[in-house]
Scaffold this active site. Sequence first.
Site, short mmCIF file in Angstrom:
data_model
loop_
_atom_site.label_atom_id
_atom_site.label_comp_id
_atom_site.label_asym_id
_atom_site.label_seq_id
_atom_site.Cartn_x
_atom_site.Cartn_y
_atom_site.Cartn_z
CG PHE A 263 0.72 -12.74 5.40
CD1 PHE A 263 1.65 -11.80 4.99
CD2 PHE A 263 -0.55 -12.69 4.85
CE1 PHE A 263 1.32 -10.82 4.06
CE2 PHE A 263 -0.89 -11.72 3.92
CZ PHE A 263 0.05 -10.79 3.51
CD GLN A 264 -2.44 -9.05 5.60
OE1 GLN A 264 -3.53 -9.60 5.70
NE2 GLN A 264 -2.21 -8.05 4.76
CG MET B 190 -3.83 25.90 14.58
SD MET B 190 -4.49 27.48 15.13
CE MET B 190 -6.22 27.09 15.36
CD GLU C 86 -7.83 -0.93 6.58
OE1 GLU C 86 -7.10 0.02 6.22
OE2 GLU C 86 -7.78 -2.06 6.05
CE LYS D 67 -9.71 -16.98 7.03
NZ LYS D 67 -8.89 -16.82 5.83
#
Lengths: 182, 590
Positions: free
Chosen positions: B114-115, B482, B52, B164
């Site tokens: 969940f999640q 760097m 993501e 949802k």
Amino acid sequence: MNDIAALSPYSSSIGKSKVESHTLSVLVDNEPGVLARVVGLFSGRGYNIESLTVAETAHAEHLSRITIVTTGTPEVVEQISHQLERIVPIHKVTDLSVSGKHMERELAMIKVCGRGENRNEALRLAEAFKAKVIDATIESFIFELTGQPRKIDDFVELMRPIGLVEVSRTGVAAITRGPQPM
Amino acid sequence: MAKQMTGAQMVVEALKDQGVDTVFGYPGGAVLPIYDAIFQQDAVKHVLVRHEQGAAHAAEGFARSTGKVGVLLVTSGPGATNAITGLTDALLDSIPLVCLTGQVPTHLIGSDAFQECDTVGITRHCTKHNYLVRSIEDLPRILHEAFYVARSGRPGPVVIDLPKDVQFASGTYQGPVNIQHKTYQPKLKGDMDRIREALAMMQKAKRPVLYTGGGIINSGPVASTLLRELVELTGFPITSTLMGLGAYPASGKNWLGMLGMHGTYEANHTMHDCDLMVCIGARFDDRITGRLDAFSPGSKKIHIDIDPSSINKNVKVDLPIVGDCAHVLEDMVRIWRAESMKADKEALASWWKQINHWRERKSLAFRTSKTTIKPQYAIQRLYELTKNRNCYITTEVGQHQMWAAQHYHFEEPNRWMTSGGLGTMGYGLPAAIGTQMAHPDALVVDIAGEASILMNMQEMSTAVQYRLPVKIFILNNEYMGMVRQWQELLHGGRYAESYSNSLPDFVKLAEAYGGHGIRCSDPADLDRAIMEMIDTPKPVIFDCLVEKEENCFPMIPSGKAHNEMLLAELGDDAGIEIGSVIDEKGKMLV
Ligand SMILES: Cc1ncc(C[n+]2csc(CCOP(=O)(O)OP(=O)(O)O)c2C)c(N)n1
Ligand SMILES: [Mg+2]
């Protein structure tokens, strides 16, 4: 400003003037999370909150008013105002301390415990401060006092040796003087 | 037009109404209804990323190269948390994004389902604004409002968290009419009195400089055109931040090159010694100013910015103008012309003489080699071989990014996609994918470091899947260069954990993904190899083995002023102890 910032060669001339206390009045949409946005801004950017009050003030328009007392140099306080204005559900930010005359009031409830002469002394002082007795037992009083935060500070200090138990304060509510809204 | 549909359908409908044709995303339980709605139509194309974070950077690349709002779609919990870095990146660089996140059904919110994660809580600090949609009635308004907020004023990322049950619920869809936000209405026009005052100051200036930034790019191509006119009319020298490259053409005669920590000698000295600084769409960031109490001490400063909070934040300015760059520039150019205003030609001539003297210092010069490829040389060759093509450049973060900014020259805005504010390693490849989606026929090159590229390497798979012929041009110095450079400057050359150990074979890696791999270590073979990369019509990983311990100069060491730059000769040859160049205070800074 913390020590590191004071040390830093990146720290600018901004913020080197005198630290002052300012009262900001913030008009917001009364929606979930708006207070978290405001408080998160202060913690995230390292600004101070001396006191904060919030309540819905216009039910039909879903508007709440948040009053924040903060400290900082004039430059920092200006930056705080601008940062607040970036928050999308904020309608208006007014720095009452620079926009002209305004009234500030705070309410406190002060619990004092004692017997004998201390009890009389507490009542005498309460009268002088125009504090109301809102609860009493044989050995305690609860006083209700409204006024400038300074006046409440003074009253609390006087009660300390007499038998101060605890204090609950609302924080400052403020409004501009005269006929105009903020 | 009001139509009955489900929340998921409304999401797709709103995307169409907002002119969105591409969404970058990754599915999961909490966004399945939206994926189902996407499946049943053709107007909105979905690009499946591999992480993501990649979706967010791809949307950024898409947005930055087109000027449109970039869109990503991720699931709840880990989908949302994986997108956080990209959202923060977009916030710091003012990139307009709309991020749609799935959420557990409203009745489960707060139950550690969940999640489940508190997406609006977590993203409050890394978005311009965010929404949790609690009912289907609010959904159409919020969808359109989110696009409005993302692109208006100072652009930024907006999250819409979609439980949802709201996606399944039916309701009445409303198109994007009356999206005027009730509170959020940024001021576009600058105050006319102040604009006139600015022009008066500009006419009187003896040693002026235009200091421009990403705000010009955000303001649209018109702002760049107007900026060019203003430079033409005034004859002022112009420099830009990393984010603003391309607004004024690098081939333009008034161009000083980039300023700041790795900016040119002439740009930084011009900033330091000017008597009038006109800052347009930049924000006096610490990479630009160096030591603040020694920043351009003798100048009057004008600051044009759409965000009032940018004004007087780091540097106190004499004349702030709040407004959109294009609007303010338009007024400036119009009045300058109409009233036949004149800059002080004589003073400018001697100012330019001084500037040209600084230019002669040739601060970007480097020692070439016949045996090893110098990283600067690799960028130079890449530039020469791609400059006449329709080319877009993205970068990762590190020395290669700075060398790209110094040695690749941009003629137009929206051609340069880099992570400036957050400095996110792993930005470049997904950003290149987003850019290539928006410009299928263009040549898109990610100038990368071998360490950074591994951070979002998985997106190679996305490039292969969608036949996006992005080119990953790795300046492989086998170091987090760097970091190594700072360790050399600050920590006595103790290279703690900055060696890139156990690197994959990038050529084989390219092939494993289904792309093409090229390796080059011989300067004499470089041009041929670059041409092979350009001519390969699929994703390419170019493993360019470069000088390992090259440092990036010029450099303003931490805590130093613009006129205290380190130059290449100083660092490489004069044999001075660089460790002593940064003082104790400087070491505390990043
Ligand atoms: C996500 C992230 N982690 C850490 C850093 C700190 N950092 C900045 S540059 C750099 C090294 C980059 O190495 P490489 O990609 O090989 O580029 P080079 O400097 O060698 O060109 C690191 C670790 C960062 N910018 N981003
Ligand atoms: Mg490297």
